[in-house]
Design a protein around this motif. Structure first.
Motif, mmCIF file in Angstrom:
data_model
loop_
_atom_site.group_PDB
_atom_site.id
_atom_site.type_symbol
_atom_site.label_atom_id
_atom_site.label_comp_id
_atom_site.label_asym_id
_atom_site.label_seq_id
_atom_site.Cartn_x
_atom_site.Cartn_y
_atom_site.Cartn_z
ATOM 1 N N LEU A 90 44.633 43.439 40.811
ATOM 2 C CA LEU A 90 44.729 44.772 41.409
ATOM 3 C C LEU A 90 43.377 45.315 41.845
ATOM 4 C CD1 LEU A 90 46.427 47.272 42.132
ATOM 5 C CD2 LEU A 90 46.089 48.064 39.770
ATOM 6 N N ASP A 91 42.506 45.568 40.882
ATOM 7 C CA ASP A 91 41.264 46.274 41.168
ATOM 8 C C ASP A 91 40.287 45.416 41.953
ATOM 9 O OD1 ASP A 91 42.216 48.499 39.711
ATOM 10 O OD2 ASP A 91 41.640 47.510 37.842
ATOM 11 N N HIS A 92 39.820 45.948 43.059
ATOM 12 C CA HIS A 92 38.909 45.260 43.986
ATOM 13 C C HIS A 92 39.566 44.073 44.679
ATOM 14 C CE1 HIS A 92 35.624 47.856 42.878
ATOM 15 N NE2 HIS A 92 35.782 47.548 41.596
ATOM 16 N N ILE A 148 51.916 41.827 40.382
ATOM 17 C CA ILE A 148 50.541 42.230 40.112
ATOM 18 C C ILE A 148 50.240 41.846 38.672
ATOM 19 C CG2 ILE A 148 49.029 44.219 39.718
ATOM 20 C CD1 ILE A 148 50.341 45.525 42.166
ATOM 21 N N VAL A 149 49.105 41.177 38.476
ATOM 22 C CA VAL A 149 48.672 40.755 37.140
ATOM 23 C C VAL A 149 47.286 41.351 36.922
ATOM 24 C CG1 VAL A 149 48.317 38.822 35.569
ATOM 25 C CG2 VAL A 149 49.925 38.596 37.470
ATOM 26 N N THR A 150 47.187 42.342 36.066
ATOM 27 C CA THR A 150 45.958 43.110 35.943
ATOM 28 C C THR A 150 45.535 43.290 34.496
ATOM 29 O OG1 THR A 150 44.940 45.271 36.411
ATOM 30 C CG2 THR A 150 47.316 45.247 36.043
ATOM 31 N N ALA A 151 44.234 43.422 34.297
ATOM 32 C CA ALA A 151 43.691 43.694 32.968
ATOM 33 C C ALA A 151 43.660 45.187 32.664
ATOM 34 C CB ALA A 151 42.274 43.122 32.850
ATOM 35 N N THR A 152 44.078 46.005 33.612
ATOM 36 C CA THR A 152 44.170 47.444 33.388
ATOM 37 C C THR A 152 45.511 47.766 32.736
ATOM 38 O OG1 THR A 152 42.722 47.883 35.269
ATOM 39 C CG2 THR A 152 44.086 49.705 34.525
ATOM 40 N N TYR A 188 45.674 35.803 44.181
ATOM 41 C CA TYR A 188 44.566 36.478 44.848
ATOM 42 C C TYR A 188 43.758 37.260 43.819
ATOM 43 C CZ TYR A 188 47.114 35.893 49.336
ATOM 44 O OH TYR A 188 47.766 35.399 50.448
ATOM 45 N N SER A 189 42.458 37.034 43.761
ATOM 46 C CA SER A 189 41.617 37.799 42.834
ATOM 47 C C SER A 189 40.177 37.861 43.333
ATOM 48 C CB SER A 189 41.626 37.182 41.441
ATOM 49 O OG SER A 189 40.740 37.903 40.582
ATOM 50 N N ASP A 190 39.512 38.950 42.924
ATOM 51 C CA ASP A 190 38.105 39.148 43.286
ATOM 52 C C ASP A 190 37.145 38.687 42.206
ATOM 53 O OD1 ASP A 190 36.802 41.857 41.743
ATOM 54 O OD2 ASP A 190 38.952 41.559 41.613
ATOM 55 N N SER A 191 37.635 38.456 41.000
ATOM 56 C CA SER A 191 36.760 38.441 39.831
ATOM 57 C C SER A 191 36.621 37.089 39.159
ATOM 58 C CB SER A 191 37.293 39.449 38.798
ATOM 59 O OG SER A 191 36.524 39.417 37.618
#
Length: 230
Positions: free
Chosen positions: A14-16, A115-119, A186-189
């Motif tokens: 999700l983020d970024h 969506i798979v997020t650490a938030t 898809y991921s930024d990190s």
């Protein structure tokens, strides 16, 4: 290589990745702005936790206790009202057409989209709905006997290797295994390297410097989603 005849499942950080901001950090900033916490002390600790996240050294349990403290004190009704304001003032203005178009492209191709997020789920569930994504894997919050969040995490946190575990559990609940699906992430990190390595089609999306280097070395697709829009 696409696995012909197997269900296509697309995972998004999700983020970024789909958002040009960090929703967890932004929520913390928002709680300062509405007077829910001491501005100076909260900002100091929030910045410290965010630096640990970027470095891959975050203790997610400590962070969730900190990040949910103001919400726990205010209770569910005030929290829900504040989150709607957060969506209106912070999240919706940050949502970019390019992100919506990317999600829609996969949905229109009959992909299952998650969506798979650490938030945590409190922050992210309304955001997932805003982006048109029905399935969310986020940090689940433990609830006490009164039904309200306690500040602890329920189950495996969806962070780093935990994302692989949680996605595996989600697949198992549907009678699937990794080999049964054609998967994209898809991921930024760099924190998401374990899941990027697990899927069939890793896409480094708006990647941080370390992930960009890895993606170039391994020949992974690189998508600068927001730059391409702007």
């Amino acid at each position: 290589m696409t696995r012909v005849g197997r269900p296509r499942i697309t995972f998004f950080d999700l983020d970024h990745t789909l958002l040009p901001i960090d929703s967890d950090y932004a929520w913390g900033e928002f709680t300062q702005a509405i007077g829910w916490c001491d501005r100076g002390e909260f900002k100091r600790r929030n910045d410290e936790f965010f630096a640990h996240y970027q470095a891959g050294t975050l203790d997610v349990h400590d962070y969730v206790r900190f990040a949910t403290e103001a919400v726990r004190r205010r209770g569910p009704q005030a929290a829900a009202e504040a989150h709607e304001r957060f969506m209106r003032e912070v999240i919706r203005p940050a949502v970019r057409p390019a992100a919506l178009e990317l999600v829609r492209k996969h949905l229109d191709s009959d992909d299952e989209v998650l969506i798979v997020t650490a938030t945590n789920e409190f922050v992210t569930a309304p955001i997932a709905r805003e982006l048109g994504v029905a399935h969310l894997i986020a940090v689940e919050l433990e609830r006490g006997s009164d039904g309200w969040i306690t500040g602890e995490i329920a189950g495996v946190p969806s962070m780093r290797e935990g994302k692989v575990v949680r996605v595996g559990q989600w697949l198992e609940s549907r009678g699937l295994d990794w080999l049964d699906i054609d998967s994209t992430f898809y991921s930024d990190s760099m924190n998401d390297l374990p899941l990027l390595e697990k899927v069939d089609h890793p896409v480094a999306t708006n990647p941080d410097a370390r992930l960009r280097t890895v993606a170039l070395e391994r020949g992974w697709r690189i998508l600068d989603l927001f730059t391409e829009q702007e």
